[in-house]
Design a protein around this motif. Structure first.
Motif, PDB file in Angstrom:
ATOM      1  N   THR A   1     -48.090 -34.261  29.509  1.00  0.00           N
ATOM      2  CA  THR A   1     -47.076 -33.856  28.265  1.00  0.00           C
ATOM      3  C   THR A   1     -47.719 -34.305  27.026  1.00  0.00           C
ATOM      4  OG1 THR A   1     -45.695 -32.959  30.248  1.00  0.00           O
ATOM      5  CG2 THR A   1     -44.862 -32.619  27.217  1.00  0.00           C
TER       6      THR A   1
ATOM      7  N   ILE B   1     -38.453 -25.831  27.595  1.00  0.00           N
ATOM      8  CA  ILE B   1     -38.999 -27.902  27.753  1.00  0.00           C
ATOM      9  C   ILE B   1     -38.525 -28.375  29.543  1.00  0.00           C
ATOM     10  CG2 ILE B   1     -36.178 -27.753  27.048  1.00  0.00           C
ATOM     11  CD1 ILE B   1     -37.306 -31.053  26.062  1.00  0.00           C
TER      12      ILE B   1
ATOM     13  N   LEU C   1     -41.153 -37.332  30.799  1.00  0.00           N
ATOM     14  CA  LEU C   1     -42.270 -36.039  31.174  1.00  0.00           C
ATOM     15  C   LEU C   1     -43.175 -36.461  31.744  1.00  0.00           C
ATOM     16  CD1 LEU C   1     -43.056 -36.687  27.160  1.00  0.00           C
ATOM     17  CD2 LEU C   1     -41.657 -35.175  28.095  1.00  0.00           C
TER      18      LEU C   1
ATOM     19  N   SER D   1     -42.542 -25.696  23.990  1.00  0.00           N
ATOM     20  CA  SER D   1     -41.921 -25.141  24.744  1.00  0.00           C
ATOM     21  C   SER D   1     -40.367 -25.539  24.681  1.00  0.00           C
ATOM     22  CB  SER D   1     -41.984 -26.524  25.689  1.00  0.00           C
ATOM     23  OG  SER D   1     -43.330 -27.207  26.278  1.00  0.00           O
ATOM     24  N   LEU D   2     -40.305 -26.214  23.539  1.00  0.00           N
ATOM     25  CA  LEU D   2     -38.802 -26.118  22.869  1.00  0.00           C
ATOM     26  C   LEU D   2     -38.863 -24.932  21.955  1.00  0.00           C
ATOM     27  CD1 LEU D   2     -38.828 -29.518  21.163  1.00  0.00           C
ATOM     28  CD2 LEU D   2     -37.091 -28.851  22.648  1.00  0.00           C
TER      29      LEU D   2
ATOM     30  N   ASP E   1     -40.903 -29.385  31.441  1.00  0.00           N
ATOM     31  CA  ASP E   1     -42.021 -30.696  31.417  1.00  0.00           C
ATOM     32  C   ASP E   1     -41.335 -31.393  31.466  1.00  0.00           C
ATOM     33  OD1 ASP E   1     -43.864 -28.890  30.257  1.00  0.00           O
ATOM     34  OD2 ASP E   1     -42.565 -29.260  27.960  1.00  0.00           O
TER      35      ASP E   1
ATOM     36  N   TYR F   1     -33.363 -30.703  23.027  1.00  0.00           N
ATOM     37  CA  TYR F   1     -32.695 -29.441  23.564  1.00  0.00           C
ATOM     38  C   TYR F   1     -31.148 -29.090  23.435  1.00  0.00           C
ATOM     39  CZ  TYR F   1     -33.182 -24.939  25.183  1.00  0.00           C
ATOM     40  OH  TYR F   1     -33.043 -23.347  25.856  1.00  0.00           O
TER      41      TYR F   1
ATOM     42  N   ASN G   1     -47.131 -29.832  22.864  1.00  0.00           N
ATOM     43  CA  ASN G   1     -46.894 -29.293  24.316  1.00  0.00           C
ATOM     44  C   ASN G   1     -45.367 -29.235  24.236  1.00  0.00           C
ATOM     45  OD1 ASN G   1     -48.834 -31.076  26.913  1.00  0.00           O
ATOM     46  ND2 ASN G   1     -49.701 -29.561  25.439  1.00  0.00           N
ATOM     47  N   LEU G   2     -44.359 -29.627  23.881  1.00  0.00           N
ATOM     48  CA  LEU G   2     -42.963 -30.327  23.708  1.00  0.00           C
ATOM     49  C   LEU G   2     -42.732 -29.464  22.396  1.00  0.00           C
ATOM     50  CD1 LEU G   2     -41.406 -33.602  24.208  1.00  0.00           C
ATOM     51  CD2 LEU G   2     -41.178 -32.119  25.624  1.00  0.00           C
ATOM     52  N   ARG G   3     -43.334 -29.203  21.338  1.00  0.00           N
ATOM     53  CA  ARG G   3     -42.448 -28.232  20.509  1.00  0.00           C
ATOM     54  C   ARG G   3     -43.202 -26.807  20.655  1.00  0.00           C
ATOM     55  NH1 ARG G   3     -41.223 -30.767  15.474  1.00  0.00           N
ATOM     56  NH2 ARG G   3     -42.715 -32.219  14.888  1.00  0.00           N
TER      57      ARG G   3
END
Ligand SMILES: [Zn+2]
Length: 337
Positions: free
Chosen positions: A152, A166, A148, A160-161, A169, A211, A156-158
């Motif tokens: 991050t 994503i 990452l 971006s998903l 990131d 993803y 943030n990841l959730r």
């Protein structure tokens, strides 16, 4: 019949063992491994992986040479664990590493494997999975993501998903042949767009997909399942040890020996030379992989031919051997710490 076979096996003195690749259909795969491994591909679909050394219940490597020809790696482990694994044999019920070539024609899913810190996410009988790649071939558009970007967080990841962003990131690497990439368990990673790598990993098949780029599997006509919650649970946020590795040169003559990886699960060196040099080690198992060029392992005066893509397991009782290159040769040598 089985008992007779076992008695015969019991008298065998171990010798360098060669294994045939097991090709795996993957929707993101290509057709490049056939020429790389000098072994024909089954069917005409995409082949993403060649499992070149595997002691897994569903896929067992078969010995391809000598008196043990046709035996599974599991069987050899059962019958010759000490002769094969040396002093540390009692630690291993099955061979601890899984070795593969990957031909990633498309991008693989963005994924993560759990570390030993998450036993609740590892199914019974499996292990954590730290892995590493040596890039064999890459094209202009090839891409590796490993780790990452700093700062991050899970939230943030959730987001971006949800947004489909994503990749922004992740630490992005443009791979070139010879690159070494370390992916400790807990690292978000993927690769693709026509990159071929050799992969060493712990003998585990635990993968959580974050993803999948909207891929549809033509076999099922559906997207493949994701495991976002488990993936987020095992990501090591803030970890910094993944990504491109600078090789460490250990010797330059008679062979240039560079250490690429040195972790709790495996050590891996790249060997480059054209004069005779030593491979293997006293009383411990080693694996040799032919990357470029060819040559011979000499054991007790007998030559064992190593060509491009070949995988040889040198049992502990075989120990050190001479390697006689035919011209310039590049090998990988793997040890178990
Ligand atoms: Zn992986």
């Amino acid at each position: 019949m089985i008992q007779e076979g076992q008695q015969t096996m019991g008298k065998v003195q171990l010798y360098p063992l060669r294994f045939d690749p097991i090709f795996q259909y993957r929707l993101w795969g290509g057709r490049r491994l056939a020429s790389l491994l000098s072994a024909p591909h089954p069917g005409d679909g995409p082949i993403g992986e060649a499992w070149v050394l595997t002691d897994r219940t569903d896929h067992q490597s078969l010995v391809a040479n000598g008196p043990l020809k046709g035996q599974t790696l599991r069987k050899v482990m059962e019958q010759f664990r000490e002769e094969l694994m040396g002093e540390k044999f009692s630690r291993f019920r099955r061979f601890p590493l899984l070795l593969k070539y990957l031909d990633a024609h498309e991008m693989l899913s963005i994924q993560v494997h759990p570390s030993e810190a998450h036993p609740e996410l590892i199914s019974a009988g499996d292990t954590a999975k730290t892995e590493a790649w040596v890039v064999i071939e890459a094209e202009k558009g090839s891409h590796i993501y490993a780790g990452l970007r700093s700062g991050t967080s899970a939230s943030n990841l959730r987001q971006s998903l949800y947004d489909g962003t994503i990749a922004d990131d992740l630490v992005s690497i443009i791979p070139k042949p010879g690159d070494a990439v370390f992916i400790p368990a807990g690292t978000v990673h993927t690769l693709g767009n026509d990159v071929v790598v050799f992969e060493v990993q712990q003998n585990s098949d635990v993968t959580f997909r974050l993803y999948d780029w909207g891929h549809i599997d033509p076999k099922t006509r559906r997207p493949r399942p994701l495991q976002v919650d488990q993936a987020l649970a095992c990501i090591e946020f803030g970890a910094r040890d993944s990504g491109l590795v600078a090789p460490r040169v250990e010797t330059t003559t008679p062979v240039e020996r560079e250490r690429l990886f040195d972790c709790h699960a495996f050590l891996l060196w790249r060997l480059l030379g054209q004069d005779s040099f030593t491979v293997g080690a006293m009383a411990e198992p080693r694996v040799l992989i032919g990357i470029e060029g060819s040559g011979q392992i000499i054991h007790k005066g007998t030559p064992y031919a190593v060509g491009k893509g070949d995988v040889w397991l040198l049992p502990a009782e075989v120990g050190e051997c001479a390697f006689e290159p035919s011209g310039e040769v590049t090998l990988l040598e793997i040890a178990i710490p």
